[in-house]
Design a protein around this motif. Structure first.
Motif, mmCIF file in Angstrom:
data_model
loop_
_atom_site.group_PDB
_atom_site.id
_atom_site.type_symbol
_atom_site.label_atom_id
_atom_site.label_comp_id
_atom_site.label_asym_id
_atom_site.label_seq_id
_atom_site.Cartn_x
_atom_site.Cartn_y
_atom_site.Cartn_z
ATOM 1 N N ARG A 86 -10.558 -0.553 -8.799
ATOM 2 C CA ARG A 86 -10.778 0.466 -7.616
ATOM 3 C C ARG A 86 -11.725 -0.255 -6.483
ATOM 4 N NH1 ARG A 86 -9.081 5.888 -7.851
ATOM 5 N NH2 ARG A 86 -8.997 6.358 -9.900
ATOM 6 N N ASN A 87 -11.154 -0.163 -5.284
ATOM 7 C CA ASN A 87 -11.908 -0.712 -4.087
ATOM 8 C C ASN A 87 -13.221 -0.124 -3.901
ATOM 9 O OD1 ASN A 87 -11.941 -2.494 -1.608
ATOM 10 N ND2 ASN A 87 -11.005 -1.024 -0.497
ATOM 11 N N TYR A 134 0.810 -1.090 0.060
ATOM 12 C CA TYR A 134 -0.020 -0.068 0.151
ATOM 13 C C TYR A 134 0.853 1.196 -0.098
ATOM 14 C CZ TYR A 134 -3.679 3.321 1.111
ATOM 15 O OH TYR A 134 -4.540 4.381 0.746
ATOM 16 N N ASP A 173 -9.623 3.511 -3.485
ATOM 17 C CA ASP A 173 -8.088 3.168 -3.829
ATOM 18 C C ASP A 173 -7.891 2.460 -4.971
ATOM 19 O OD1 ASP A 173 -7.424 4.769 -1.528
ATOM 20 O OD2 ASP A 173 -7.141 3.108 -0.078
ATOM 21 N N GLU A 187 -0.964 -8.072 -4.378
ATOM 22 C CA GLU A 187 -1.734 -6.700 -4.745
ATOM 23 C C GLU A 187 -0.786 -5.507 -4.425
ATOM 24 O OE1 GLU A 187 -5.430 -7.043 -3.012
ATOM 25 O OE2 GLU A 187 -6.136 -8.309 -4.561
ATOM 26 N N PRO A 190 -7.241 -1.341 2.091
ATOM 27 C CA PRO A 190 -7.560 -0.227 1.327
ATOM 28 C C PRO A 190 -8.808 0.477 1.440
ATOM 29 C CG PRO A 190 -6.745 -1.905 -0.117
ATOM 30 C CD PRO A 190 -7.176 -2.485 1.492
ATOM 31 N N MET A 215 -5.727 -0.288 -7.271
ATOM 32 C CA MET A 215 -4.815 -1.351 -7.410
ATOM 33 C C MET A 215 -4.197 -1.311 -8.756
ATOM 34 S SD MET A 215 -4.098 -4.953 -7.876
ATOM 35 C CE MET A 215 -5.457 -5.659 -8.629
ATOM 36 N N TRP A 223 -1.560 -1.523 -3.960
ATOM 37 C CA TRP A 223 -2.628 -0.492 -3.751
ATOM 38 C C TRP A 223 -1.811 0.845 -3.633
ATOM 39 C CZ3 TRP A 223 -7.641 -1.259 -4.454
ATOM 40 C CH2 TRP A 223 -8.299 -2.580 -4.394
#
Length: 124
Positions: free
Chosen positions: A122-123, A28, A53, A63, A49, A55, A65
């Motif tokens: 996108r989260n 992250y 946020d 991952e 995340p 990725m 992010w």
């Protein structure tokens, strides 16, 4: 498709070392100031995340992010994940215990590359 995330050989080696010791990982990169913008490595599930946020890719299958605001600023750039000797963001990142810190180098994409970028996740 043009990848948004590239990994140096040194970063690749460190990721493998950390995965051997800690299991599945995640990265992250926050949008804070100073060292807060350095990428941090956590055990998978050790950080969540936020909504929207991005990725941007996988670092050796894990991952990666990026904070939503930081991504908006750097969205036209290639992220190169590297590693340096030294201590990074307050010792929260797993590599800190090894006297290492992950670092991102940025390069703006060319116009041709921008037309062929891999999409971000996108989260929600």
């Amino acid at each position: 498709m043009k990848e948004r995330l590239i990994i140096t050989a040194a970063a690749r080696d460190l990721i493998h070392e950390l995965a051997e010791k800690h299991g599945d990982l995640m990265f992250y990169q926050a949008g804070g100031c100073c060292e807060g913008t350095q990428p941090q490595c956590f055990e998978k599930g050790g950080f969540f995340p936020r909504m929207n946020d991005a990725m941007i890719g996988l670092a050796e299958g894990y991952e990666f992010w990026v904070d939503r605001d930081l991504f908006e600023y750097w969205q036209f750039s290639e992220f190169t994940l590297d590693v340096l000797d030294g201590f990074g963001p307050g010792g929260f990142s797993l590599e800190s215990s090894l006297g290492k810190t992950f670092k991102i180098h940025y390069r703006l994409f060319s116009e041709a590359e921008l037309k062929d970028l891999t999409p971000v996740l996108r989260n929600a």
